[in-house]
Write a protein that holds these residues in place. Structure first.
Motif, PDB file in Angstrom:
ATOM      1  N   GLY A 180       4.735  13.816  26.728  1.00  0.00           N
ATOM      2  CA  GLY A 180       4.494  12.715  27.638  1.00  0.00           C
ATOM      3  C   GLY A 180       3.094  12.783  28.214  1.00  0.00           C
ATOM      4  O   GLY A 180       2.660  13.831  28.695  1.00  0.00           O
ATOM      5  N   SER A 181       2.380  11.675  28.154  1.00  0.00           N
ATOM      6  CA  SER A 181       1.018  11.646  28.671  1.00  0.00           C
ATOM      7  C   SER A 181       0.959  11.137  30.097  1.00  0.00           C
ATOM      8  O   SER A 181      -0.086  11.177  30.733  1.00  0.00           O
ATOM      9  N   THR A 182       2.084  10.666  30.624  1.00  0.00           N
ATOM     10  CA  THR A 182       2.141  10.175  32.000  1.00  0.00           C
ATOM     11  C   THR A 182       3.341  10.787  32.703  1.00  0.00           C
ATOM     12  O   THR A 182       4.285  11.259  32.059  1.00  0.00           O
ATOM     13  N   VAL A 183       3.293  10.754  34.030  1.00  0.00           N
ATOM     14  CA  VAL A 183       4.420  11.266  34.807  1.00  0.00           C
ATOM     15  C   VAL A 183       5.680  10.454  34.514  1.00  0.00           C
ATOM     16  O   VAL A 183       6.770  11.009  34.409  1.00  0.00           O
ATOM     17  N   ALA A 184       5.521   9.141  34.356  1.00  0.00           N
ATOM     18  CA  ALA A 184       6.670   8.278  34.067  1.00  0.00           C
ATOM     19  C   ALA A 184       7.359   8.702  32.774  1.00  0.00           C
ATOM     20  O   ALA A 184       8.594   8.717  32.689  1.00  0.00           O
ATOM     21  N   GLU A 185       6.567   9.047  31.758  1.00  0.00           N
ATOM     22  CA  GLU A 185       7.150   9.494  30.493  1.00  0.00           C
ATOM     23  C   GLU A 185       7.864  10.832  30.660  1.00  0.00           C
ATOM     24  O   GLU A 185       8.920  11.066  30.063  1.00  0.00           O
ATOM     25  N   MET A 186       7.297  11.712  31.474  1.00  0.00           N
ATOM     26  CA  MET A 186       7.949  13.000  31.732  1.00  0.00           C
ATOM     27  C   MET A 186       9.282  12.804  32.435  1.00  0.00           C
ATOM     28  O   MET A 186      10.283  13.436  32.075  1.00  0.00           O
ATOM     29  N   TRP A 187       9.294  11.915  33.446  1.00  0.00           N
ATOM     30  CA  TRP A 187      10.548  11.625  34.134  1.00  0.00           C
ATOM     31  C   TRP A 187      11.605  11.147  33.138  1.00  0.00           C
ATOM     32  O   TRP A 187      12.749  11.615  33.148  1.00  0.00           O
ATOM     33  N   THR A 188      11.212  10.195  32.292  1.00  0.00           N
ATOM     34  CA  THR A 188      12.151   9.584  31.356  1.00  0.00           C
ATOM     35  C   THR A 188      12.724  10.612  30.386  1.00  0.00           C
ATOM     36  O   THR A 188      13.938  10.664  30.152  1.00  0.00           O
ATOM     37  N   ARG A 189      11.852  11.455  29.836  1.00  0.00           N
ATOM     38  CA  ARG A 189      12.310  12.444  28.861  1.00  0.00           C
ATOM     39  C   ARG A 189      13.178  13.519  29.521  1.00  0.00           C
ATOM     40  O   ARG A 189      14.185  13.949  28.956  1.00  0.00           O
TER      41      ARG A 189
END
Length: 260
Positions: free
Chosen positions: A226-235
């Motif tokens: 994930g390149s963004t915090v939002a992507e990290m949250w989602t994963r």
């Protein structure tokens, strides 16, 4: 019938939904045009989203509605009444499985958990008061019934259904609360989530006492993706939910083996 005075004495077991007179109260002819309970609740949610729970008050609400406080008090007795109504209205945003089709518990559980998470992140105040009220309004009950249907469809014996669903939705609650707190901190600091994360990581790397922890965490951070915090949250959320679903499947298999 539970009056406001009684609700104040026994807040843990009180609810506006248990007061038949208050639950059905509608506009009097002499009240301001356009003012009704729906507008009060809608305005309250908008204010809570914008300013948070600590700054919300009946006085500010009346001013926002451009009415006197007494006009608001015709529809509700206390601020708790409004918060309980607002919380139930927020539950309306949780997307429920289609009742006209068979329950597919894994897909339905993922979808419901994700929608529930999204609602709590949109309304961070809701997570803060979720366990304050009985949550027996019509929208909360619809969500509860959908959760019950999913629990039954898992195949778990009744003794395990409550524990399994509690594990899932406590995970959703905790995850959503963390997300909401992080977003609020970023908002207060005037930075985006990605900027805050980058600043925090840079600060950690400069602190000798944290370097060992950072080095040990490096493989996890890199694998996280994930390149963004939002992507990290989602994963992270999706993986955590998969772990819980896999655990439910394992418990179903164990129960089947025990009964064989």
């Amino acid at each position: 019938m539970v009056r406001a005075a009684e609700r104040a004495k026994h807040p843990a077991t009180s609810s506006i939904w248990l007061d038949s007179e208050k639950a059905g109260r509608r506009r009097k002819p002499d009240q301001p045009d356009g003012l009704d309970r729906d507008k009060i609740v809608e305005t309250s949610i908008r204010m809570l989203d914008a300013e948070g729970l600590a700054k919300f008050s009946m006085r500010k609400l009346a001013a926002e509605l451009n009415v006197t406080a007494m006009s608001v008090y015709w529809y509700v007795d206390t601020k708790d009444d409004i918060l309980e109504l607002a919380l139930d209205a927020a539950f309306r945003e949780v997307e429920l499985p289609d009742p006209d089709r068979a329950v597919s518990w894994r897909d339905d559980l993922r979808a419901l958990a994700e929608s529930y998470r999204s609602m709590l992140v949109r309304h961070t105040w809701a997570a803060a008061i979720l366990n304050t009220y009985l949550n027996i309004g019509p929208n909360a009950l619809q969500v509860a019934r959908a959760i019950q249907d999913i629990a039954i469809a898992t195949g778990l014996p009744p003794a395990g259904q409550a524990g399994a669903i509690t594990a899932v939705f406590q995970f959703v609650y905790g995850f959503s609360t963390t997300m909401g707190n992080f977003q609020r901190r970023c908002d207060e600091s005037g930075v985006t989530q990605d900027e805050y994360y980058a600043q925090a990581m840079a600060a950690f790397q400069k602190d000798p006492e944290l370097m060992d922890t950072m080095e040990r965490s490096k493989p996890i951070i890199e694998a996280r993706g994930g390149s963004t915090v939002a992507e990290m949250w989602t994963r992270d959320f999706a993986f955590g939910l998969d772990v819980l679903i896999t655990g439910i499947e394992a418990m179903v298999a164990r129960a089947e083996e025990s009964s064989a």
